[in-house]
Design a protein around this motif. Structure first.
Motif, PDB file in Angstrom:
ATOM      1  N   PHE A 150      32.862  -2.733 -16.975  1.00 25.36           N
ATOM      2  CA  PHE A 150      33.505  -1.578 -16.336  1.00 25.36           C
ATOM      3  C   PHE A 150      32.653  -0.345 -16.583  1.00 25.36           C
ATOM      4  O   PHE A 150      32.207  -0.099 -17.716  1.00 25.36           O
ATOM      5  N   LEU A 151      32.442   0.429 -15.551  1.00 25.19           N
ATOM      6  CA  LEU A 151      31.814   1.728 -15.753  1.00 25.19           C
ATOM      7  C   LEU A 151      32.936   2.711 -16.039  1.00 25.19           C
ATOM      8  O   LEU A 151      33.855   2.879 -15.225  1.00 25.19           O
ATOM      9  N   VAL A 152      32.878   3.348 -17.212  1.00 25.30           N
ATOM     10  CA  VAL A 152      33.960   4.250 -17.609  1.00 25.30           C
ATOM     11  C   VAL A 152      33.379   5.586 -18.057  1.00 25.30           C
ATOM     12  O   VAL A 152      32.211   5.674 -18.462  1.00 25.30           O
ATOM     13  N   LEU A 153      34.229   6.596 -17.990  1.00 25.50           N
ATOM     14  CA  LEU A 153      33.852   7.917 -18.505  1.00 25.50           C
ATOM     15  C   LEU A 153      34.612   8.166 -19.808  1.00 25.50           C
ATOM     16  O   LEU A 153      35.787   7.818 -19.921  1.00 25.50           O
ATOM     17  N   ALA A 154      33.909   8.768 -20.778  1.00 27.85           N
ATOM     18  CA  ALA A 154      34.568   9.116 -22.043  1.00 27.85           C
ATOM     19  C   ALA A 154      33.831  10.302 -22.659  1.00 27.85           C
ATOM     20  O   ALA A 154      32.667  10.558 -22.341  1.00 27.85           O
ATOM     21  N   ASP A 183      26.336 -16.427 -20.194  1.00 23.33           N
ATOM     22  CA  ASP A 183      26.733 -17.771 -19.754  1.00 23.33           C
ATOM     23  C   ASP A 183      27.088 -17.820 -18.274  1.00 23.33           C
ATOM     24  O   ASP A 183      27.609 -18.823 -17.791  1.00 23.33           O
ATOM     25  N   LYS A 184      26.853 -16.730 -17.547  1.00 27.28           N
ATOM     26  CA  LYS A 184      27.279 -16.677 -16.152  1.00 27.28           C
ATOM     27  C   LYS A 184      26.100 -16.370 -15.229  1.00 27.28           C
ATOM     28  O   LYS A 184      25.190 -15.645 -15.606  1.00 27.28           O
ATOM     29  N   ALA A 185      26.168 -16.901 -14.006  1.00 24.25           N
ATOM     30  CA  ALA A 185      25.095 -16.619 -13.042  1.00 24.25           C
ATOM     31  C   ALA A 185      25.372 -15.335 -12.256  1.00 24.25           C
ATOM     32  O   ALA A 185      24.450 -14.701 -11.743  1.00 24.25           O
ATOM     33  N   GLY A 186      26.634 -14.969 -12.144  1.00 25.46           N
ATOM     34  CA  GLY A 186      26.981 -13.757 -11.404  1.00 25.46           C
ATOM     35  C   GLY A 186      28.128 -13.046 -12.089  1.00 25.46           C
ATOM     36  O   GLY A 186      28.984 -13.684 -12.714  1.00 25.46           O
ATOM     37  N   VAL A 187      28.153 -11.713 -12.004  1.00 20.11           N
ATOM     38  CA  VAL A 187      29.220 -10.944 -12.671  1.00 20.11           C
ATOM     39  C   VAL A 187      29.766  -9.883 -11.711  1.00 20.11           C
ATOM     40  O   VAL A 187      29.110  -9.510 -10.735  1.00 20.11           O
ATOM     41  N   THR A 188      30.970  -9.409 -12.036  1.00 21.87           N
ATOM     42  CA  THR A 188      31.594  -8.347 -11.228  1.00 21.87           C
ATOM     43  C   THR A 188      31.875  -7.118 -12.103  1.00 21.87           C
ATOM     44  O   THR A 188      31.975  -7.225 -13.321  1.00 21.87           O
ATOM     45  N   ILE A 189      32.027  -5.985 -11.432  1.00 23.53           N
ATOM     46  CA  ILE A 189      32.165  -4.703 -12.145  1.00 23.53           C
ATOM     47  C   ILE A 189      33.404  -3.956 -11.650  1.00 23.53           C
ATOM     48  O   ILE A 189      33.679  -3.908 -10.447  1.00 23.53           O
ATOM     49  N   GLY A 190      34.129  -3.357 -12.608  1.00 23.00           N
ATOM     50  CA  GLY A 190      35.235  -2.451 -12.290  1.00 23.00           C
ATOM     51  C   GLY A 190      34.893  -1.041 -12.747  1.00 23.00           C
ATOM     52  O   GLY A 190      33.768  -0.773 -13.206  1.00 23.00           O
TER      53      GLY A 190
END
Ligand SMILES: Cc1cc2nc3c(=O)[nH]c(=O)nc-3n(C[C@H](O)[C@H](O)[C@H](O)COP(=O)(O)OP(=O)(O)OC[C@H]3O[C@@H](n4cnc5c(N)ncnc54)[C@H](O)[C@@H]3O)c2cc1C
Length: 535
Positions: A228-232, A171-178
């Motif tokens: 979010f880019l996360v490590l696991a 539903d969004k035209a642009g997104v942000t990442i943590g």
């Protein structure tokens, strides 16, 4: 004036802004030309004017009213929302609209990374808190590209639209990442991560291999990001994942923001502690390859740490010049006092050398996909520059700043994305295990020989010291410091910069004390200072 009107304001400077941050910055304009960003000067000029006026004015409110965590709504439902000052949103909106996060990925125009680096530098001068989500959003693209099913994410991350609404990305035209790597038991040592990732029975779906994550992250900045880019820890070892804030069906992903960090600086932005409770995430790269996968992002964020620190130097120095030009003491403007001129000239050299190195690294990053030599240089020079420039910034800002928020901000970049020792160990690793990095570095340094006797002596000594088998872990800081200074000198000399001789004499030739403001007194301080800013 009556007898009791005692409050007379005198001897104070006029407002620093509005200012045109691009037009004022000769060294930046020269660096853009030198490093191949010339196709983008109109964009830079436009953003420099905006940043130095409207965005600068907005930034004060964004820092005064810190973000607030709302864990629940009034009915008791968990919402995990962070509220920011409206200026924070307006500033990010302007930045994304002008390409601070996405320009590198928009088409194939050569020099796009160089221009984006300049945008980031201009932006960070006025609002460092928003730089955090902007840099993570920019840097996520090469990692997200690993998974074809994440194409919508790549396109929306690289777009020029900012949409802060908390909803699924469709539903969004642009997104942000943590980004979430740091845990309580380990920040630098991410291999000690305890968060687990269990593959879901759905197996390989159209949206990529899905996992359920259980665990915590101790530093989770920009927690209102869309992903979010996360490590696991997956069954095959530490692995990289994309964890969306909202699932495709609109449900909130299963994580809870526990509290916001009480940070020294970076007040406009939020950093959180977070718990994952079977949170859904998509695997990126192979199981067990998490560190290698996320390192593609980390190289870009490290470049932005350099740029952010140079930006803080620039703003501190510009403010100091403005202040000293208008403030009088002992019968003269402070700018005319001889000892003050030594301090300002020394700061000018330090800032210009840091800017030159950062923009050179941006060019190497730009050329990486087509030039293995530049890729090898980018690999080692980001760690060298990140260490040295970020390390110098707090001392620099201490001399120059009249803004408390710049002073609080100054230590940050040397901590996140690998703190000082970690950068130095990384340089050692590159020099001992990746011969192409050492070769690229020596070629870059060797290109400036024959231009300055002090530089030639430094180059010869470094060449003799750079024997991979003899590099000592305990000596890494000194080695990296010498490499950083030599790299800066090499770039300034080849650019025929007016600060090159002063830099070589003071930083390489021993004609300098331990503090700033200790330049040899026969230098032309006026020429060094006048270059910084029209006052
Ligand atoms: C404002 C801010 C925002 C942040 N945002 C995020 C974020 O969004 N996502 C995220 O994942 N993290 C984030 N961090 C966390 C940051 O990445 C970590 O603080 C950093 O990685 C260091 O980890 P640590 O604090 O656990 O220190 P430690 O790893 O415990 O290190 C402590 C000290 O020991 C040194 N050291 C470590 N190992 C060695 C060694 N082998 N040899 C010599 N010295 C060593 C380090 O250089 C450091 O000085 C943020 C931090 C700050 C301050």
């Amino acid at each position: 004036m009556t007898r009791f009107q005692t409050h007379v304001v005198e001897n104070q400077p006029p407002d620093f802004a509005p200012r045109d941050l691009w037009a004022d910055d000769v060294a930046l304009r020269e660096a853009i030309d030198r490093e191949g960003g010339g196709a983008h000067v109109d964009r830079l000029a436009c953003y420099g004017a905006l940043a130095g006026s409207e965005l600068y004015a907005l930034s004060f409110d964004a820092h005064r009213d810190k973000p607030r965590l709302r864990t629940h709504d009034r009915f008791g439902h968990r919402i995990d929302v962070v509220e920011f000052h409206p200026s924070y949103h307006r500033i990010i909106d302007a930045a994304i609209g002008h390409g601070v996060a996405g320009l590198s990925w928009a088409g194939q125009v050569s020099g796009a990374h160089v221009a984006r680096a300049a945008l980031s530098y201009l932006h960070h001068q006025v609002e460092p808190g928003t730089s955090c989500p902007l840099t993570m959003t920019h840097a996520a693209v090469p990692v997200l590209r690993h998974v074809p099913a994440l194409r919508e994410w790549v396109e929306k991350v690289a777009s020029s639209s900012y949409d802060p609404r908390d909803m699924p990305i469709a539903d969004k035209a642009g997104v942000t990442i943590g980004m979430g790597m740091t845990e309580k038991q380990g920040g630098s040592d991410v291999r000690s991560n305890m968060t687990t990732a269990t593959p879901l029975a759905t197996g390989d779906t159209a949206s990529g291999q899905e996992y359920a994550l259980v665990g915590h992250k101790w530093f989770f900045s920009a927690p209102m990001s869309d992903g979010f880019l996360v490590l696991a820890q997956a069954p095959g070892g530490l692995t990289c994942f994309l964890l969306p804030r909202r699932l495709a069906d609109g449900r909130k992903n299963a994580f809870a923001l526990m509290r916001l960090k009480d940070k020294l600086g970076d007040w406009s932005n939020a950093s959180a502690e977070v718990e994952f409770m079977d949170a859904r995430a998509t695997r990126i790269g192979d199981e067990g390859r998490g560190v290698a996968t996320i390192l593609e992002m980390v190289m870009l964020t490290r470049l932005d740490c350099m740029l952010g620190s140079v930006a803080e130097m620039r703003m501190a120095l510009a403010q100091a010049l403005h202040h000293t030009a208008h403030r009088r003491a002992f019968g003269k403007a402070l700018l005319e006092q001889l000892l003050m001129r030594n301090v300002l000239a020394d700061l000018a050299i330090e800032w210009e050398a840091a800017l030159a190195l950062s923009m050179r690294v941006a060019r190497a990053v730009d050329a990486m996909p087509r030039d293995p030599h530049e890729a090898a240089l980018a690999r080692v020079a980001t760690a060298i520059g990140k260490y040295w420039i970020c390390k110098r910034t707090p001392a620099f800002v201490n001399e120059a700043s009249i803004l408390p928020r710049l002073y609080r901000q100054a230590p940050l970049n040397s901590i996140w994305e690998g703190s000082g020792n970690i950068q130095c160990l990384d340089v050692l690793r590159a020099l001992t295990r990746e011969p192409e990095s050492g070769a690229a570095l020596m070629a870059e340094l060797g290109a400036a020989t024959g231009m300055h006797t002090g530089y030639d002596a430094c180059f010869a000594a470094l060449k003799a010291a750079l024997v991979p088998q003899q590099l000592e872990e305990a000596g890494a800081r000194l080695l990296v410091e010498r490499l950083a200074l030599a790299l800066q000198a090499s770039i300034l000399l080849r650019a025929q910069s007016p600060v090159a001789d002063a830099f070589c004499r003071s930083r390489l030739g021993g004609q300098h004390g331990l503090a700033l403001g200790t330049l040899p007194t026969d230098l032309d301080f006026g020429a060094l200072i006048e270059r910084v800013l029209p006052v």
